[in-house]
Design an enzyme around this catalytic site. Sequence first.
Site, PDB file in Angstrom:
ATOM      1  N   CYS A  55       0.718  -1.397   0.017  1.00 34.64           N
ATOM      2  CA  CYS A  55      -0.338  -0.155  -0.011  1.00 34.64           C
ATOM      3  C   CYS A  55       0.737   1.045  -0.116  1.00 34.64           C
ATOM      4  CB  CYS A  55      -0.962  -0.256   1.163  1.00 34.64           C
ATOM      5  SG  CYS A  55      -2.576   1.176   0.918  1.00 34.64           S
ATOM      6  N   HIS A  98      -3.760  -4.908   0.186  1.00 31.57           N
ATOM      7  CA  HIS A  98      -3.238  -5.610   1.365  1.00 31.57           C
ATOM      8  C   HIS A  98      -3.316  -7.162   1.353  1.00 31.57           C
ATOM      9  CE1 HIS A  98      -2.837  -1.581   3.725  1.00 31.57           C
ATOM     10  NE2 HIS A  98      -3.663  -1.199   3.001  1.00 31.57           N
ATOM     11  N   GLU A 111      -2.238  -8.981   3.553  1.00 32.95           N
ATOM     12  CA  GLU A 111      -2.212  -9.383   5.129  1.00 32.95           C
ATOM     13  C   GLU A 111      -3.914  -9.099   5.499  1.00 32.95           C
ATOM     14  OE1 GLU A 111      -1.227  -6.480   4.315  1.00 32.95           O
ATOM     15  OE2 GLU A 111      -1.759  -5.002   5.555  1.00 32.95           O
TER      16      GLU A 111
END
Lengths: 383, 207, 254
Positions: free
Chosen positions: B80, B185, B187
Site C-alpha cells: 500500500c 493489502h 495481510e
Amino acid sequence: MSNGLPNLKRCTRCIMPETWESINFDSEGVCNICRNHEVKQTIDWDKKRQEFVDLANQYKGKGSYDCIVPFSGGKDSTFTLYSLMKDFGLKPLVVSFDHGFYRPKTLENRIRAMKKLGVDFLSFRSDWQIVKRLMLESLKRKGDFHWHAHTATFAYPMQIAVKFGIPLVVWGEPSAEYTAYYGYDEPEEVDERRFNRFINLGINAEDMVGMVDKVTMRDLEPYRYPSRQELAGIKCRSICLGSYVPWDVKKHVEIIKRELEWETDEVEGYPPEYGYEKIEDMFQGTDDYLKFIKRGLARTCHLTSIDVRNGRMTRDKALELAGQYDGKRPASLDVFLEYVGITEDEFMKIAMSHQVAPYKHDPSKTERGKELWDQKLWDRTKC
Amino acid sequence: MLVIIDYDMGNVRSVSKAFELLNAEVVISHRPTDILQASRIVLPGVGAFADGMKHLKERNLIEPLEQAVIKDQKPFLGICLGMQLLAQGSEEFGKHQGLGWIDAQVKPLKIADNDLKVPHVGWNEIKYNESCSLFNGLKTRSEFYFVHSYHMICQSPKDIVATTDYGIQITAAILQDNIFATQFHPEKSQTSGLRLLTNFVNWNGHG
Amino acid sequence: MVKKRIIPCLLLKDGRCVKGVNFMNHRDVGHPVTNAKIYDAQGADELIFLDITASRDKRSILFDIVSQTADECFMPLTVGGGIAALEDIQELLRAGADKISINTIAAEQPKFITDAAKRYGKQCIVVAIDYKQNDNGKLEVFTHSGSKATGLDPVEWAKEAERLGAGEILLTNIDQEGTRGGYDIATIRQVADALSIPVIASGGVGSLEDLAKGINEGHASAVSLGSILHFTNQSVIKARDYLHTLNVPVRINA
C-alpha cells in the site's frame, strides 16, 4: 401439489429446491451441486488413491495408532473404518462422540463392527443435563437442535488426537456430495476453517458459554475445537477418505452388510429402500420435520436427488417419492419435546420463525407419521 | 530473518502475524542494523505519503533500505503506502519526493463515474501476470482488499505485474528485479493474501 | 470492479458480544474472537467491533480483544465506541485495528474528523451516524448510544462529515436496529447518492432480501449485519451466495 412437495423453484436435473443451503441455478436451471458432481466424473481416482497411500505411509507404524477414525456407526463411518483397515492396512483408534441419540440397532451395529474388525474403540458421552439445555438454545437461535452433536462430532476426535498424539485423522464422506461449499477439485481439509464455515452453525463453545445460563467452559469442553497451536503441536492432518476414493453409498452399504453384518433399520419419513441412511439418530425424523418447516424439503428430496445425480432414478420418480414421504409430523417429536421441556406449540413457533424464503409452511396440511419400532425402548429417565 | 519496517505508519502487527502464521521468522524493527542483516524486507504502510517519507527520513531508514534493497538486492515487499513511496513523487497534499526506486508517479484517484466512490475501498479482482512466481497457486479470479485514494502510475508498463479495474485500470502490483510491491493489502486478504505472502517467503528475488 | 461488502457488526460489552433491539435489552451472542474467526472463515469482507461498555476502566479488555482478533483473522477490522481523543485512535491502531469508527465525538467536535483524517489518513476514519425519528416525526441524529439528540439531520450531517474528511459513513437507523424489520432504504439511498465516499448500511436486516435491497435500492457500498447472524440460521456464506444468485457483485472466491 401433494403434501411433501411444495411449490418451489427446483433444479431441472435433480429436484433440490431453491431453499437448500448453498444452492444456486445456472442458465439451464441446473444446480451447482449437480454441476459439481460432473467434476467428480473427471477425477483420476487411481491417482487420488495413490496419493492417499503415499500420505498414509507417512503415518503408518509410528506411535500406538496410525490414525484416528471418528465414528458413529452409520454407513459412512463404518465403511471408512472398514476400508482404512482392510484396503489400506491402517491400525486406527476409533473415536466416537455419543450425542445421546443413538438407537438400539446402531449400538448393536457398532459392537458387531468393532468385534469383527478387531480394533480399539473409545466412546465419549457428554453430560446429558447440559446437552438438553444446548439442544433448546440452539433450536431457538438457529432452528437446529443438534449443535452439541455437530460440534463435538468434529471437535472431540481432534481433542483426542491432541491428547494421544495421533496426528492423522481420517473422516469419510466429502461434503461435496451434498453441498457446494467444497468442490472435488480442492482437497478437503476437515479443519477449524471448515468447522467455522458450516459445521458449528456459527456458534463456538466460547460463544455458547455466554448464551446458556449457569454453564462454564468446563461444561462445554467437549464442544471446543482445539486451538491452532494445539493442533500444530502434533502436526495434525485431518482429511476425508472421500477426497481420495469415489464415494458410492450403495456399494459401501453392500460391503458393510456383507463383511460386518451391518443392518439397516426402519426410519421416519422416507421410503424403506433408504433404510441405510441416518439410521443411527433417534431424532432424525424430528430434524427432518424441522427442515421441512424451514425449507419445504426433507430427507426424501435430498436422497432422491442424489440418486438422480448418480443416474439411479428418474426425476419424475424423485418428485413422486418426495411428495409422498416428506413433511410428516414424526412420532419422535413427542420424545424430543419431553427431553427439552417445551410444548408442541412452542416448538412450532420456534420452527416457523426460521423459515427460508420463499417457502411458507402450512401446518394444517401435516399428516402424522408412524412410530418407530424402538421408540418405546428409548431412555426416558427424568432428570 | 524477515524484517518488517516499523516507521509508525499504520498497522504492522497484522503483517507480522500473517507471516508468523506462515512459520516465517519475523521481526518488527526500525533499526538500520536489522535492515542490513535481513534476509528479506517488508515495508507496509497506511497514511499520507509526505508523513511516510518524513518518518523514514527521521528514523534514518532510507540509507539502510537502499543498501539492503538496491545494492544487496534482498527480496523486498512493499504494501500500500509501502508501494507508493517507491515512486519518484506524489501529489498527495502537495508535491512530495519519494524513494525514486520505481519510475512512477503517485496521483489522486480521479474517477469519472459518480457511482465509484473515493477512496477505493473493498475487495477487487486483480488481473495478474501468471508467469510471476509471486502469484503461484492463486485462483484465476482472485480478489484482494484495497483501500486507497491515490494510485501509482508507472512510466514503464513492464514494471506492472497486476492491475485492477476501478473505472480505470489501477496498478495493483509492481515488480522490478527484487522489488515487489502491492497496492492491496495481502495481510487483509484472507486466503488469497496468505497465499501471496507464502510465495514471498519462498521467493528468491527473481521473477 | 470493486465488490459490494458484507460486514458483520459486533457490539462489545465487558468483553462479550451482545445484541439488542433499538439499542436496548442486550443479550449475549458470544465471544468476540470466536465470532470473528467464524466470520473470517466464512469470508466476511470486513468486521466491525463497536464497544458499548460503559466504563472506561475496562478499556484494556477491548485492546486485548482487538489484538487477539487481528492476530487470528486476516481481514480488515474497524473498531469504534468511546473514542474521545486522537490517542485513543493511535492505541486501537497499534492494537490491530485498521479503521476507526467515531460517532459522538465527531458530532460534538466536528473538527476532530479533520484532525483524525489528517493524522491517520481518511481511509482510516469511519464516521458512524445513528439516527431515528424524533418527537416531531423528523429524522434526527442521536449520539451517546442513541440517547442524546443533536438537532442534526442525518443526510446533511453525512455530507458535512464527508466534507470534513471522513473516509466512509456507517449509517444506522436506531428505530430499525435489532428488529429484523428491514433497512430504512429511503434514507440510505439519499445519503449514498449525495456522497462520493462509501456508505455502509446498518440497522434492521431481517432477511437476505434486505441485503439485496440495501445495495440495489439503497445504493450502499456495503451492508452490515447483526441480529440476523445471531438469532436466525443465516450466515455470511448464505448471504454471499444469495447476493451472488441475484447478480449483486460480491466476492467469488471467499
